[in-house]
Motif scaffolding. Sequence first.
Motif: not given
Length: 484
Positions: A200-205
Amino acid sequence: MSSFALPGWEVVIGLETHVQLSTASKMFSDAPNLFGREPNRLASAVDLALPGTLPVANRGAVERAIRFGLAVGAVVAPMSVFARKNYFYPDLPKGYQISQFEIPVVQGGKVPYVVDGEAREAQLTRAHLEEDAGKSVHGLDWGGQGATGIDLNRAGTPLLEIVSEPVLRSPGEASAYARALHALVMWLDICDGNLQEGSFRCDANVSVRRPGAALGTRCEIKNLNSFRFLERAIEFEARRQAELIEDGGTVRQETRLFDPDRGETRTMRTKEDSHDYRYFPDPDLPPLLIEPAWVERVRAELPELPAQMAGRFEREHGLSAADAAYLTQSRAHAGYFEACLAAGAPAKPAANWIMGELAAALNREELELARCPVPAAELAALIARQADGTLSGKTAREVFAALWQGERGVDAIIDARGLRQIHDASAIADAVAAVLAANPKNVEEFRAGKAKALNALVGQVMKATGGRANPQQVGEALRAAIEG
């Protein structure tokens, strides 16, 4: 929750979350979907797109996408399309990634979450199926020189990429949404949620703007696999952009990485737009058709969802939104709480113990609730003995510690340690008299109107009785002795 403020600016955040799906095999091949194996042992000919091989979509991955779509109230597309996303990374052996672009399998939807006790919802844009790339392993020793190795075990791992609308307005809010999404995919049993392994990993814009202005230029922060790092990265990036603009500079659209040691983001590459990837339908994969009967079968098998259960806990047990959200963060938490209720514990004391003493012990021992050594029935019995006055708060914690160490039978522990609370008026009167005689200064301060002085005297009596005296009786006895 961090207390982040950026006066004169509004922060705009959208998250793209990559969720590794818990299938036995990969997205388009029968290679095992496992973690932690020797490098390059799990990459099949299909994952590498060797000549003569053809991909076949994993039915289990599609069903997990359907499950998620239904859980968030989205549209599950009856027909969606796999596309080739063309770009080169050393750990992407085909030179393209099989993903979905124009027609994703899940469209729209909302994810409920709680910030500072307030219930909110984040609007989703889409969730689409795709395959993961391999992994570059840096810092290897190769003949005495630093080298980078390529591990292709992860290539082809099934992913559901969940894209939110840019509706989040603070690092804390982004973290709360990400935690709720993390809890949901684990609740649905479509992902193991392991942050350390990258499941579970996120890219933040992230962009900033003056209040009411048009959206600013966004930068994407890649591969955040910690909620704390997610908050820190957004905080730094928002401040960086605001300071850059205030100094007369211009924010450039780019992809950045977060360095947790320095607490800052740094440039990785210029950010591409969708046309740079040259998407086109994958000629090796037919459109993905999902029959209505399949969707209805999955709907019938859905468990009660966290938001639904949290609402029920609020209605039926009078819990706050924050308490209900905590108790539904996982099936294990909800199950433990309901087991306490089934054993006779009142809701609020049970919630307080689970969120307080029990949570602290689990954190201290770095244990998941599923491995908690205190059965719910024993905690319920402990709560009952505190409620009926047998135990004070101090002695209740002593019994809890014994339960944690494996002792069983709350009443047996109380009797073995002589912990039953003292209610005998004469015994309490004797302890009060001794404490008043030894603490004349506190007595005079209380007579002078200093209410805190009474608390100090109560503490002395409790200490003298080993924490076994009833605190309410002690307070009443002290007042009567001083004022009478």
